[in-house]
Design an enzyme around this catalytic site. Structure first.
Site, mmCIF file in Angstrom:
data_model
loop_
_atom_site.group_PDB
_atom_site.id
_atom_site.type_symbol
_atom_site.label_atom_id
_atom_site.label_comp_id
_atom_site.label_asym_id
_atom_site.label_seq_id
_atom_site.Cartn_x
_atom_site.Cartn_y
_atom_site.Cartn_z
ATOM 1 N N ASP A 1 -30.331 -11.736 25.836
ATOM 2 C CA ASP A 1 -29.099 -11.070 26.243
ATOM 3 C C ASP A 1 -28.260 -12.080 27.024
ATOM 4 O OD1 ASP A 1 -27.067 -9.590 27.325
ATOM 5 O OD2 ASP A 1 -28.340 -7.956 28.054
ATOM 6 N N GLN B 1 -18.935 -11.721 9.049
ATOM 7 C CA GLN B 1 -17.484 -11.878 9.125
ATOM 8 C C GLN B 1 -16.837 -11.103 7.982
ATOM 9 O OE1 GLN B 1 -15.766 -13.066 11.499
ATOM 10 N NE2 GLN B 1 -17.182 -14.354 12.664
ATOM 11 N N CYS C 1 0.823 -1.205 0.000
ATOM 12 C CA CYS C 1 0.000 0.000 0.000
ATOM 13 C C CYS C 1 0.862 1.262 0.000
ATOM 14 C CB CYS C 1 -0.918 0.000 1.223
ATOM 15 S SG CYS C 1 -1.937 1.481 1.362
ATOM 16 N N CYS D 1 -12.639 -13.542 18.897
ATOM 17 C CA CYS D 1 -11.982 -12.398 18.258
ATOM 18 C C CYS D 1 -11.117 -11.634 19.254
ATOM 19 C CB CYS D 1 -13.015 -11.467 17.626
ATOM 20 S SG CYS D 1 -14.207 -10.766 18.798
ATOM 21 N N CYS E 1 -7.097 1.371 -1.529
ATOM 22 C CA CYS E 1 -6.867 0.465 -0.408
ATOM 23 C C CYS E 1 -6.942 -0.953 -0.931
ATOM 24 C CB CYS E 1 -7.899 0.679 0.706
ATOM 25 S SG CYS E 1 -7.713 -0.498 2.076
ATOM 26 N N ASN F 1 -24.541 -17.753 10.745
ATOM 27 C CA ASN F 1 -23.315 -18.061 10.010
ATOM 28 C C ASN F 1 -22.823 -19.480 10.282
ATOM 29 O OD1 ASN F 1 -21.090 -17.052 8.288
ATOM 30 N ND2 ASN F 1 -19.838 -17.316 10.128
ATOM 31 N N ASP G 1 -19.429 -18.054 19.612
ATOM 32 C CA ASP G 1 -18.694 -17.073 18.804
ATOM 33 C C ASP G 1 -19.003 -15.681 19.355
ATOM 34 O OD1 ASP G 1 -17.286 -15.701 16.880
ATOM 35 O OD2 ASP G 1 -18.748 -16.029 15.282
ATOM 36 N N CYS H 1 -1.745 5.631 7.113
ATOM 37 C CA CYS H 1 -3.040 5.034 7.440
ATOM 38 C C CYS H 1 -2.884 4.072 8.612
ATOM 39 C CB CYS H 1 -3.589 4.304 6.218
ATOM 40 S SG CYS H 1 -5.156 3.446 6.511
#
Length: 442
Positions: free
Chosen positions: A351, A274, A79, A398, A166, A308, A372, A85
């Site tokens: 929740d 995702q 890039c 994540c 990008c 998913n 997940d 950036c």
């Protein structure tokens, strides 16, 4: 506060921080000896000429002026905006070393939590460029430059990077940033548009224009013309999430296919999906293999989103129950199940951070569990779940820190074994760590 000494100095980089910056130490005798020094753009083993740019209580920050001795792992960033950036911080590091660094981050988190997997899974990798199909671009009118900038934030997050292209974003967006900037600059409302979100399906790409004041007819016509010319679906967002509505075409459809399971998922432009479509398909296959669902079994999928994992699981399990906190996602997950002919895949809104004792699905017997969660992890729901009878848990994460915390809870408090864990390179050229772990009863 004393002024920062910006005299250039040479130093050797000792390691790589979790944010992708090189880590160095001041020499003995220096007033700040022993205080970590984070240097953007530097790699372990390199000797660099640097200059301090910021002082913090627990560490200092510097920037590279010149690389005197380069690491053999240094590569030329693809890039042209690398270094300015803030979206991709490790493009200068060879891709295989990026993945090794993420594996070390995961291992470090496990070590701090006092837990370790019995085996390390091979890293899961996919397309390194043009993978980002969802994201948020900042917009800022800069009067001194007499132009409007559309891009990611700079390393200094106070500023918007002036991007011409990008290569991490899907090409239909990443190669049209200049056209998008010119479009916004031509609008009367250009000073009241703070962001544009993009979301790409298989056959359509949406741009959601956030605007703080009503758009005039001229601006609306210009946006619609841009959408037709560049084949975008454009949505307007004058307020909260419930105000998002299509401008052109009147009824766009966003969807993506998961071909190995003959599943298609419809989604709205601000729904969570995702980011990396290529790795997402590989991740689903990986997770299903680890979960090892047998005929006749029931599976609980927590933090299920649009389905998913739930819908591919529906091709193997007798029954799947997906639970998600966002009622809108649950409604669309139910519609996806119906559209794909899966009445045995059920979805509930709840929740998962609160008391779940009254939820009807909590007392139902399941054979396998998939989680997940978002970055906060899944500790609250794990503390409430009756785990007796479960044969296996697969945890997709994540955030390696909360995965390690939750793994320690399962191992130390609930008597499970962490059979294996590994990383998945969902966000190449960044320090974001996506990981997966599989647990079995001890």
């Amino acid at each position: 506060m004393a002024r920062i000494d910006k005299t250039p100095f040479e130093t050797v980089i000792l390691g790589l921080g979790h944010d992708g910056r090189g880590v160095a130490q001041r020499p003995e005798g220096h007033p700040h000896a022993g205080k970590p020094l984070y240097i953007a753009g530097a790699l372990p083993g390199e000797r660099v000429l640097a200059r301090q740019i910021r002082r913090c209580r627990r560490f200092d920050e510097a920037e590279v002026l010149d690389v005197r001795e380069a690491s053999p792992d240094r590569v030329e960033p693809r890039c042209p905006h690398f270094g300015t950036c803030g979206a991709c911080s490790v493009q200068h590091l060879a891709p295989e070393r990026q993945v090794e660094g993420k594996a070390r981050m995961l291992a470090d988190c496990f070590e701090r939590a006092g837990v370790a997997p019995e085996a390390v899974l091979p890293p899961l990798t996919g397309a390194a460029w043009g993978y980002r199909r969802k994201g948020r671009l900042s917009v800022r009118r800069v009067e001194k430059k007499d132009r409007t900038l559309v891009g990611f934030r700079e390393r200094d997050a106070r500023f918007v990077a002036e991007l011409s292209e990008c290569h991490s974003i899907v090409p239909q967006v990443g190669l049209h940033l200049q056209a998008l900037s010119a479009l916004v600059d031509s609008l009367e409302a250009r000073s009241t548009i703070p962001q544009i979100e993009f979301s790409a399906g298989d056959d359509a790409t949406a741009l959601v224009i956030r605007h703080l004041e009503p758009l005039g007819e001229g601006d609306r016509a210009a946006l619609a013309a841009f959408a037709r010319e560049h084949d975008f679906a454009i949505y307007l967002q004058p307020g909260g999430l419930d105000t998002v509505a299509p401008l052109w075409p009147e009824a766009p459809r966003l969807s993506f296919r998961l071909a190995p399971w003959d599943v298609e998922l419809d989604f709205e432009p601000l729904d969570f999906i995702q980011v990396n479509a290529d790795l997402n398909a590989k991740m689903i296959a990986h997770a299903l293999a680890l979960l090892d669902v047998q005929p006749g079994e029931r599976v609980l999928d927590l933090f299920c989103g649009l389905g998913n994992f739930s819908l591919p699981l529906g091709r193997h399990a007798a029954e799947v129950v997906g639970v998600e906190g966002d009622a809108g996602l649950v409604a669309r997950a139910r519609a996806n199940a119906a559209r794909n002919g899966m009445p045995h895949v059920q979805f509930h809104a709840a929740d998962l951070t609160t008391d779940l004792s009254a939820e009807p699905w909590m007392g139902a017997g399941f054979d396998r569990l998939l989680l997940d969660p978002a970055r906060a992890g899944a500790l609250e729901v794990l503390q409430q779940l009756p785990l007796d009878g479960l044969k296996r848990i697969v945890y997709v994460s994540c955030n390696p820190e909360t995965l390690a915390r939750d793994a320690a809870y399962l191992v130390d408090e609930r008597g499970w074994r962490m059979r294996a864990a590994g990383v998945m390179d969902m966000f190449p050229h960044t320090t974001h760590v996506e990981s997966i772990a599989v647990f079995e009863p001890a």
